[in-house]
Design a protein around this motif. Structure first.
Motif, PDB file in Angstrom:
ATOM      1  N   GLY A  94      22.389  28.718  33.359  1.00 14.94           N
ATOM      2  CA  GLY A  94      21.460  29.832  33.495  1.00 14.94           C
ATOM      3  C   GLY A  94      22.086  31.121  33.970  1.00 14.94           C
ATOM      4  N   ARG A  95      23.420  31.196  34.026  1.00 13.85           N
ATOM      5  CA  ARG A  95      24.093  32.407  34.488  1.00 13.85           C
ATOM      6  C   ARG A  95      24.458  33.297  33.302  1.00 13.85           C
ATOM      7  NH1 ARG A  95      28.353  28.685  37.685  1.00 13.85           N
ATOM      8  NH2 ARG A  95      28.645  28.149  35.482  1.00 13.85           N
ATOM      9  N   ARG A  96      24.280  34.606  33.466  1.00 13.97           N
ATOM     10  CA  ARG A  96      24.665  35.537  32.393  1.00 13.97           C
ATOM     11  C   ARG A  96      26.167  35.412  32.146  1.00 13.97           C
ATOM     12  NH1 ARG A  96      24.043  41.138  33.395  1.00 13.97           N
ATOM     13  NH2 ARG A  96      23.937  41.517  31.162  1.00 13.97           N
ATOM     14  N   ARG A  97      26.524  35.306  30.879  1.00 15.06           N
ATOM     15  CA  ARG A  97      27.935  35.086  30.553  1.00 15.06           C
ATOM     16  C   ARG A  97      28.813  36.239  31.011  1.00 15.06           C
ATOM     17  NH1 ARG A  97      25.402  33.318  25.580  1.00 15.06           N
ATOM     18  NH2 ARG A  97      25.420  31.035  25.466  1.00 15.06           N
ATOM     19  N   ILE A  98      28.311  37.462  30.926  1.00 14.99           N
ATOM     20  CA  ILE A  98      29.131  38.617  31.311  1.00 14.99           C
ATOM     21  C   ILE A  98      29.475  38.568  32.786  1.00 14.99           C
ATOM     22  CG2 ILE A  98      27.186  40.148  31.835  1.00 14.99           C
ATOM     23  CD1 ILE A  98      30.553  41.024  30.085  1.00 14.99           C
ATOM     24  N   ASN A  99      28.683  37.858  33.595  1.00 18.48           N
ATOM     25  CA  ASN A  99      28.974  37.765  35.028  1.00 18.48           C
ATOM     26  C   ASN A  99      30.310  37.081  35.297  1.00 18.48           C
ATOM     27  OD1 ASN A  99      26.543  38.982  35.465  1.00 18.48           O
ATOM     28  ND2 ASN A  99      25.537  37.202  36.377  1.00 18.48           N
ATOM     29  N   GLY A 100      30.829  36.370  34.302  1.00 15.79           N
ATOM     30  CA  GLY A 100      32.136  35.746  34.487  1.00 15.79           C
ATOM     31  C   GLY A 100      33.215  36.748  34.821  1.00 15.79           C
ATOM     32  N   PHE A 101      33.088  37.978  34.330  1.00 13.36           N
ATOM     33  CA  PHE A 101      34.100  38.998  34.587  1.00 13.36           C
ATOM     34  C   PHE A 101      33.972  39.586  35.994  1.00 13.36           C
ATOM     35  CE2 PHE A 101      34.067  38.818  29.973  1.00 13.36           C
ATOM     36  CZ  PHE A 101      35.421  38.822  29.700  1.00 13.36           C
ATOM     37  N   ALA A 102      32.948  39.186  36.728  1.00 12.22           N
ATOM     38  CA  ALA A 102      32.809  39.592  38.126  1.00 12.22           C
ATOM     39  C   ALA A 102      33.212  38.483  39.079  1.00 12.22           C
ATOM     40  CB  ALA A 102      31.362  40.019  38.411  1.00 12.22           C
ATOM     41  N   LYS A 103      33.387  37.262  38.543  1.00  9.97           N
ATOM     42  CA  LYS A 103      33.606  36.112  39.427  1.00  9.97           C
ATOM     43  C   LYS A 103      34.839  35.286  39.074  1.00  9.97           C
ATOM     44  CE  LYS A 103      28.685  35.648  40.491  1.00  9.97           C
ATOM     45  NZ  LYS A 103      27.505  34.745  40.501  1.00  9.97           N
ATOM     46  N   GLY A 104      35.635  35.782  38.125  1.00 11.81           N
ATOM     47  CA  GLY A 104      36.848  35.051  37.743  1.00 11.81           C
ATOM     48  C   GLY A 104      36.734  34.473  36.352  1.00 11.81           C
ATOM     49  N   PHE A 105      36.896  35.298  35.342  1.00 12.29           N
ATOM     50  CA  PHE A 105      36.684  34.876  33.964  1.00 12.29           C
ATOM     51  C   PHE A 105      37.670  33.791  33.546  1.00 12.29           C
ATOM     52  CE2 PHE A 105      37.436  35.450  29.329  1.00 12.29           C
ATOM     53  CZ  PHE A 105      36.187  35.064  28.898  1.00 12.29           C
ATOM     54  N   TYR A 106      38.894  33.833  34.063  1.00 11.22           N
ATOM     55  CA  TYR A 106      39.904  32.866  33.627  1.00 11.22           C
ATOM     56  C   TYR A 106      39.685  31.473  34.220  1.00 11.22           C
ATOM     57  CZ  TYR A 106      42.068  36.832  31.478  1.00 11.22           C
ATOM     58  OH  TYR A 106      42.286  37.929  30.684  1.00 11.22           O
ATOM     59  N   ARG A 107      38.668  31.344  35.042  1.00 12.55           N
ATOM     60  CA  ARG A 107      38.259  30.029  35.533  1.00 12.55           C
ATOM     61  C   ARG A 107      37.095  29.477  34.721  1.00 12.55           C
ATOM     62  NH1 ARG A 107      39.611  29.509  41.791  1.00 12.55           N
ATOM     63  NH2 ARG A 107      41.393  30.941  41.855  1.00 12.55           N
ATOM     64  N   LYS A 108      36.725  30.176  33.653  1.00 15.44           N
ATOM     65  CA  LYS A 108      35.606  29.776  32.806  1.00 15.44           C
ATOM     66  C   LYS A 108      36.111  29.072  31.554  1.00 15.44           C
ATOM     67  CE  LYS A 108      32.821  31.984  35.604  1.00 15.44           C
ATOM     68  NZ  LYS A 108      31.894  31.257  36.486  1.00 15.44           N
ATOM     69  N   GLY A 109      35.176  28.584  30.765  1.00 12.85           N
ATOM     70  CA  GLY A 109      35.507  27.930  29.515  1.00 12.85           C
ATOM     71  C   GLY A 109      36.085  26.541  29.737  1.00 12.85           C
ATOM     72  N   LEU A 110      36.267  25.817  28.641  1.00  7.41           N
ATOM     73  CA  LEU A 110      36.814  24.473  28.751  1.00  7.41           C
ATOM     74  C   LEU A 110      38.186  24.467  29.408  1.00  7.41           C
ATOM     75  CD1 LEU A 110      35.910  22.718  25.367  1.00  7.41           C
ATOM     76  CD2 LEU A 110      34.955  22.274  27.624  1.00  7.41           C
ATOM     77  N   LEU A 111      39.032  25.435  29.032  1.00  7.84           N
ATOM     78  CA  LEU A 111      40.384  25.465  29.590  1.00  7.84           C
ATOM     79  C   LEU A 111      40.353  25.786  31.075  1.00  7.84           C
ATOM     80  CD1 LEU A 111      43.428  25.306  29.253  1.00  7.84           C
ATOM     81  CD2 LEU A 111      43.415  27.721  28.610  1.00  7.84           C
ATOM     82  N   GLY A 112      39.591  26.806  31.480  1.00 12.08           N
ATOM     83  CA  GLY A 112      39.512  27.160  32.890  1.00 12.08           C
ATOM     84  C   GLY A 112      38.964  26.030  33.732  1.00 12.08           C
ATOM     85  N   ASN A 113      37.937  25.345  33.217  1.00 10.55           N
ATOM     86  CA  ASN A 113      37.370  24.208  33.948  1.00 10.55           C
ATOM     87  C   ASN A 113      38.372  23.054  34.052  1.00 10.55           C
ATOM     88  OD1 ASN A 113      34.904  25.518  34.332  1.00 10.55           O
ATOM     89  ND2 ASN A 113      34.050  24.734  32.421  1.00 10.55           N
ATOM     90  N   PHE A 114      39.133  22.838  32.971  1.00  9.88           N
ATOM     91  CA  PHE A 114      40.129  21.766  32.976  1.00  9.88           C
ATOM     92  C   PHE A 114      41.202  22.029  34.024  1.00  9.88           C
ATOM     93  CE2 PHE A 114      44.132  19.914  31.598  1.00  9.88           C
ATOM     94  CZ  PHE A 114      43.777  18.589  31.371  1.00  9.88           C
TER      95      PHE A 114
END
Length: 408
Positions: A153-173
């Motif tokens: 439920g989080r806006r995707r663009i918010n990733g650039f305020a909270k650490g985008f490179y920790r997102k996505g399958l690779l970042g989570n892995f």
């Protein structure tokens, strides 16, 4: 196209590319990977553009076609100022990310703003930049993607305020590996304390290497689904493992990432162990993010054509003898023999004189002989010597080899 229609289209083209076994255990794994791959996979592409550009020898009149992925490579190839780059991808999230980067290159006024958004990617100020400077210039599909919400439920663009490179399958892995490391009594982030190659080797042997001998890590590595976070589909898992235990293969590749290059010059290692770029200096970021690149990036990014399309379908739409360079990443590891022959048939048809094809494989050997017909491959020379040299220079380290083919 409506959002629902776009989702259906993406589902169809992803399934066509990934599903090789329809009714089997392997087929179930492929369907699970297809589902996982529909969201953001690579916040950063995991191929080294510096090694790529050495292989490609890009000239000002070249038309390059590449798989887009996270966009770092396509934007970095612009350093050579080719006539055109077409970046295609099956993943709608990757397309939205590439278009956001391209718009930002054209609309932002300073490298400071650009680097804060895509280099640091963890500042609240980026949200206002997106709202006021970038969003009005995005296409409708990309706006819907970034304005939309993820599974939590989080806006995707918010990733650039909270650490985008920790997102996505690779970042989570990568985050999961850090957690497993701590559970195993090690701390992968301590690798970033190394100041010499000798210290890198010592810290790897103390904190990273032993993890791959732990029962939990070996159990997880033996499950193909556990490696979906690396973007490894079941077919590529089998090629990567061969007759060895996957934990041993990954330990060997991680050793290269951690030890074979100075950390200050290897942004792949910085993201893997430190989870962030350490600076904007050359080597610490993809070339497009370097300060010196910003002077030309805005103008040259207008040469970038970003398409949500199958690579083979794009080639089929092009005139004969119209393309100069082809970058396939590791996509051929996913393909059936039928798909490989269709791909190379279109490459043969569209290639200009002196064209080059560059790709990577999970295994060390090129996969084409015996799978692509001799009639198609006979038009090409495989540069084994340069391919081996480039593999040694590839800082991303996870692949078995890079491979370069030249049109005779």
């Amino acid at each position: 196209m409506s959002a629902q229609a776009g989702f259906v289209k993406q589902s169809t083209i992803l399934n066509d590319a990934i599903l090789q076994n329809r009714a089997s255990k392997a087929g179930l794994l492929e369907r699970a990977f297809s589902l996982a791959f529909r969201g953001l996979v690579y916040p950063q592409i995991w191929e080294d553009p510096v090694a790529d550009m050495e292989a490609l020898d890009i000239r000002p009149d070249h038309h390059i076609v590449t798989i887009a992925s996270g966009g770092c490579n396509a934007l970095s190839y612009l350093r050579a100022n080719p006539a055109k780059i077409t970046a295609v991808d099956l993943n709608a999230a990757h397309i939205a990310l590439n278009r956001l980067k391209s718009v930002a290159a054209q609309q932002l006024d300073s490298h400071e703003d650009f680097f804060r958004f895509f280099g640091r990617a963890d500042h609240k100020e980026n949200l206002a930049v997106y709202r006021d400077r970038l969003r009005p210039h995005l296409d409708e599909a990309s706006r819907k993607y970034w304005d939309g919400r993820d599974h939590f439920g989080r806006r995707r663009i918010n990733g650039f305020a909270k650490g985008f490179y920790r997102k996505g399958l690779l970042g989570n892995f990568i985050g999961l590996v850090h957690i497993l490391g701590r559970l195993g009594g090690a701390k992968p982030s301590l690798m970033m304390a190394a100041r010499t190659r000798e210290e890198q080797i010592e810290l790897f042997e103390r904190h990273i290497g032993p993890l791959f001998g732990k029962k939990l890590m070996r159990f997880l590595c033996s499950n193909p689904m556990a490696l979906f976070g690396l973007g490894i589909p079941p077919a590529q898992y089998r090629a990567l493992a061969g007759d060895r235990h996957m934990a041993d293969v990954l330990c060997e590749r991680t050793r290269k990432l951690a030890c074979d290059f100075p950390l200050v010059d290897n942004y792949f290692a910085q993201q893997a162990f430190g989870r962030a770029y350490q600076s904007a200096e050359p080597g610490s970021v993809p070339p497009y993010l370097e300060a010196a690149s910003f002077d030309w990036l805005g103008e040259r990014s207008q040469k970038l054509d970003i398409r949500h399309q199958n690579f083979i379908d794009f080639l089929a739409s092009q005139d004969a003898g119209s393309l100069d360079r082809y970058i396939l990443l590791d996509a051929q590891d996913w393909m059936t023999d039928q798909q490989l022959n269709r791909l190379w048939s279109e490459i043969d048809r569209t290639a200009k004189p002196r064209a080059r094809v560059l790709f990577r494989t999970a295994a060390e050997e090129t996969l084409l002989p015996g799978r692509v017909t001799n009639e198609l491959l006979s038009a090409w020379d495989y540069d084994a010597e340069l391919s081996q040299a480039l593999t040694r220079k590839d800082r991303s380290a996870i692949y078995g080899a890079m491979h370069l083919y030249r049109l005779k």
